[in-house]
Design a protein around this motif. Structure first.
Motif, PDB file in Angstrom:
ATOM      1  N   LEU A 102     -49.068  26.416  16.098  1.00  0.00           N
ATOM      2  CA  LEU A 102     -48.617  27.523  16.939  1.00  0.00           C
ATOM      3  C   LEU A 102     -47.926  28.621  16.138  1.00  0.00           C
ATOM      4  CD1 LEU A 102     -47.333  25.588  20.067  1.00  0.00           C
ATOM      5  CD2 LEU A 102     -49.248  27.177  19.974  1.00  0.00           C
ATOM      6  N   LEU A 103     -47.427  28.300  14.951  1.00  0.00           N
ATOM      7  CA  LEU A 103     -46.795  29.323  14.121  1.00  0.00           C
ATOM      8  C   LEU A 103     -47.808  30.397  13.717  1.00  0.00           C
ATOM      9  CD1 LEU A 103     -44.507  27.200  11.765  1.00  0.00           C
ATOM     10  CD2 LEU A 103     -43.811  28.643  13.685  1.00  0.00           C
ATOM     11  N   SER A 104     -49.062  29.974  13.494  1.00  0.00           N
ATOM     12  CA  SER A 104     -50.083  30.959  13.122  1.00  0.00           C
ATOM     13  C   SER A 104     -50.314  31.938  14.262  1.00  0.00           C
ATOM     14  CB  SER A 104     -51.384  30.243  12.752  1.00  0.00           C
ATOM     15  OG  SER A 104     -51.926  29.565  13.873  1.00  0.00           O
ATOM     16  N   TYR A 105     -50.281  31.449  15.503  1.00  0.00           N
ATOM     17  CA  TYR A 105     -50.434  32.340  16.658  1.00  0.00           C
ATOM     18  C   TYR A 105     -49.250  33.296  16.757  1.00  0.00           C
ATOM     19  CZ  TYR A 105     -50.959  33.960  21.447  1.00  0.00           C
ATOM     20  OH  TYR A 105     -51.085  34.757  22.558  1.00  0.00           O
ATOM     21  N   PRO A 152     -43.092  28.150  28.581  1.00  0.00           N
ATOM     22  CA  PRO A 152     -43.050  28.046  27.118  1.00  0.00           C
ATOM     23  C   PRO A 152     -44.227  28.733  26.439  1.00  0.00           C
ATOM     24  CG  PRO A 152     -43.603  25.932  28.102  1.00  0.00           C
ATOM     25  CD  PRO A 152     -43.159  26.824  29.211  1.00  0.00           C
ATOM     26  N   GLY A 153     -45.392  28.707  27.101  1.00  0.00           N
ATOM     27  CA  GLY A 153     -46.545  29.385  26.513  1.00  0.00           C
ATOM     28  C   GLY A 153     -46.339  30.891  26.431  1.00  0.00           C
ATOM     29  N   SER A 154     -45.738  31.463  27.488  1.00  0.00           N
ATOM     30  CA  SER A 154     -45.467  32.904  27.482  1.00  0.00           C
ATOM     31  C   SER A 154     -44.431  33.274  26.442  1.00  0.00           C
ATOM     32  CB  SER A 154     -44.990  33.342  28.876  1.00  0.00           C
ATOM     33  OG  SER A 154     -45.978  33.070  29.854  1.00  0.00           O
ATOM     34  N   ALA A 155     -43.494  32.370  26.199  1.00  0.00           N
ATOM     35  CA  ALA A 155     -42.457  32.656  25.207  1.00  0.00           C
ATOM     36  C   ALA A 155     -43.045  32.837  23.820  1.00  0.00           C
ATOM     37  CB  ALA A 155     -41.422  31.535  25.197  1.00  0.00           C
ATOM     38  N   TRP A 156     -44.146  32.118  23.535  1.00  0.00           N
ATOM     39  CA  TRP A 156     -44.779  32.249  22.224  1.00  0.00           C
ATOM     40  C   TRP A 156     -45.439  33.613  22.053  1.00  0.00           C
ATOM     41  CZ3 TRP A 156     -44.429  29.262  18.011  1.00  0.00           C
ATOM     42  CH2 TRP A 156     -43.874  27.990  18.148  1.00  0.00           C
ATOM     43  N   VAL A 157     -45.563  34.361  23.126  1.00  0.00           N
ATOM     44  CA  VAL A 157     -46.096  35.713  23.052  1.00  0.00           C
ATOM     45  C   VAL A 157     -44.973  36.747  23.133  1.00  0.00           C
ATOM     46  CG1 VAL A 157     -47.528  37.428  24.236  1.00  0.00           C
ATOM     47  CG2 VAL A 157     -48.329  35.085  24.007  1.00  0.00           C
ATOM     48  N   ALA A 158     -44.077  36.576  24.091  1.00  0.00           N
ATOM     49  CA  ALA A 158     -43.051  37.594  24.344  1.00  0.00           C
ATOM     50  C   ALA A 158     -42.131  37.798  23.148  1.00  0.00           C
ATOM     51  CB  ALA A 158     -42.238  37.208  25.582  1.00  0.00           C
ATOM     52  N   VAL A 159     -41.685  36.684  22.542  1.00  0.00           N
ATOM     53  CA  VAL A 159     -40.708  36.803  21.454  1.00  0.00           C
ATOM     54  C   VAL A 159     -41.300  37.495  20.225  1.00  0.00           C
ATOM     55  CG1 VAL A 159     -39.237  35.516  19.861  1.00  0.00           C
ATOM     56  CG2 VAL A 159     -39.326  34.878  22.282  1.00  0.00           C
ATOM     57  N   PRO A 160     -42.442  37.024  19.678  1.00  0.00           N
ATOM     58  CA  PRO A 160     -42.980  37.718  18.498  1.00  0.00           C
ATOM     59  C   PRO A 160     -43.429  39.143  18.799  1.00  0.00           C
ATOM     60  CG  PRO A 160     -44.529  36.071  19.276  1.00  0.00           C
ATOM     61  CD  PRO A 160     -43.259  35.829  20.023  1.00  0.00           C
TER      62      PRO A 160
END
Length: 391
Positions: A102-105, A152-160
């Motif tokens: 997930l870090l790559s995403y 949690p899935g949305s957080a991987w988009v919103a934060v970066p």
């Protein structure tokens, strides 16, 4: 036929041509490093996490696709995000364990937000989020997470995305500030050169005009003296042109011309001699011990004398002038007195570009300029410039 850029088309290059190779090497190192970390960590997690699918050959292929795509992340941000999103989403739909994959995403989303316009970045990221969240409703080997996985899935988009957009705004602000600073410096340089040209040309033309009038007056009655005036015109115009070339060398960057000395107080004696030959009676007095001055101070003091004597030629009529230069321990003073009839109405404080330019030049160096009529007639210009003695 005109080709319209699609979502996978490369944007305008982010880095300059000189930096492109190093940027690509850095991104490649990041991609390879992340792949090298993700493989063993995901393997360990898959073997020890209850309910997780152990990573196999297909899993390693998806890890390679997702992480190694980062090698071109700054060349094709949207293309990298699209490939990475499909790889990560497929990885999760199959049921492989969460982990560094997930870090790559996260990095791909950050890159899009940091290097693309906000609208394009937002649309591309929104589409990738829909693809990423497919594992919350579909799972091949495991159990879908359902709606609980949306947050949690949305957080991987919103934060970066927020971090990348902030970096982009800061980068643009810094670039704009540099542009504005460069523009201000260019404007200041143009104004400085314009003032230098005004001083040089104004002084030369005033002296030439005076000599031309003398020549015209004497041509019929005493032609031999008219010849002397014409010779002075030739000499004055040549000297003015030489000084103008030195001034304009700042723009042309002519190395041969730049070797010529910048005018300073050492040239005041030659200036007064030239004016005496032009018909203006002028005397020079020096007090204190002469010493080297900073280039800016030396030039400014010389320009005060030059501009003041030019005003005498233009406005004072039949007059005499005196130049006094004083070298004090912490400053240098310049005073120009004349006995003409120019008066405050012609060259009073703030009048004309010459005195305005002098005031700005002296003020920029922390000095003081006083101009005004003298008691009993005539005009006085006095400048005081900080010039501490150098060891």
């Amino acid at each position: 036929m005109t080709r319209t850029p699609g979502p996978l088309s490369p944007p305008e290059p982010v880095a300059g041509a000189g930096r492109g190779r190093w940027v690509w090497l850095a991104d490649t190192a990041l991609a390879v490093g992340l792949f090298a970390i993700t493989v063993p960590v995901s393997t360990v997690i898959g073997r020890n996490m209850p309910g997780a699918v152990e990573v196999d050959g297909w899993g390693y292929a998806l890890i390679a696709l997702g992480t190694l795509s980062l090698a071109v992340r700054r060349r094709w941000p949207l293309g990298t995000l699209a490939v990475n999103s499909l790889a990560v989403s497929t990885y999760l739909v199959v049921g492989y364990p969460y982990g560094p994959m997930l870090l790559s995403y996260l990095i791909a989303v950050y890159t899009v937000a940091a290097h693309l316009p906000v609208r394009r970045a937002a649309v591309g990221t929104a589409v990738s989020l829909v693809v990423l969240l497919a594992h919350t409703v579909v799972s091949i080997r495991g159990t879908p997470e359902g709606l609980l996985g949306l947050v949690p899935g949305s957080a991987w988009v919103a934060v970066p995305f927020a971090v990348g957009a902030t970096v982009r705004v800061n980068r643009q602000s810094a670039a704009q500030a540099r542009i504005e600073q460069a523009r201000r410096l260019a404007d200041d340089e143009r104004l400085r050169i314009a003032q230098e040209v005004h001083d040089v040309v104004g002084h030369g033309l005033a002296a030439i005009n005076m000599q031309a009038e003398i020549a015209l007056h004497l041509l019929a009655k005493r032609p031999e003296q008219a010849e002397t005036a014409l010779t002075a015109i030739s000499r004055t115009s040549r000297e003015a042109l030489d000084e103008l070339r030195v001034t304009l060398s700042v723009v042309r960057r002519d190395a041969a011309v730049e070797r010529a000395p910048v005018p300073g107080l050492d040239q005041v004696a030659a200036l007064t001699d030239r004016l005496r030959r032009s018909g203006l009676p002028v005397t020079l007095e020096l007090t204190g011990e002469r010493r080297p001055l900073a280039v800016a101070v030396d030039l400014a003091a010389y320009r005060v004398v030059q501009e003041s004597l030019t005003n005498v030629l233009r406005h004072a009529g039949a007059a005499t002038a005196m130049v006094r230069i004083g070298y004090l321990p912490a400053e240098v003073t310049v005073e120009v007195l004349d006995t003409g009839h120019g008066g405050a109405g012609v060259a009073g404080p703030g009048a004309g570009h010459g005195l305005t330019g002098m005031r700005e030049r002296i003020g920029a160096l922390g000095g003081v300029l006083e101009v005004g009529p003298r008691p009993g007639g005539g005009f006085r210009v006095f400048a005081r410039l900080p010039a501490p003695a150098r060891d």
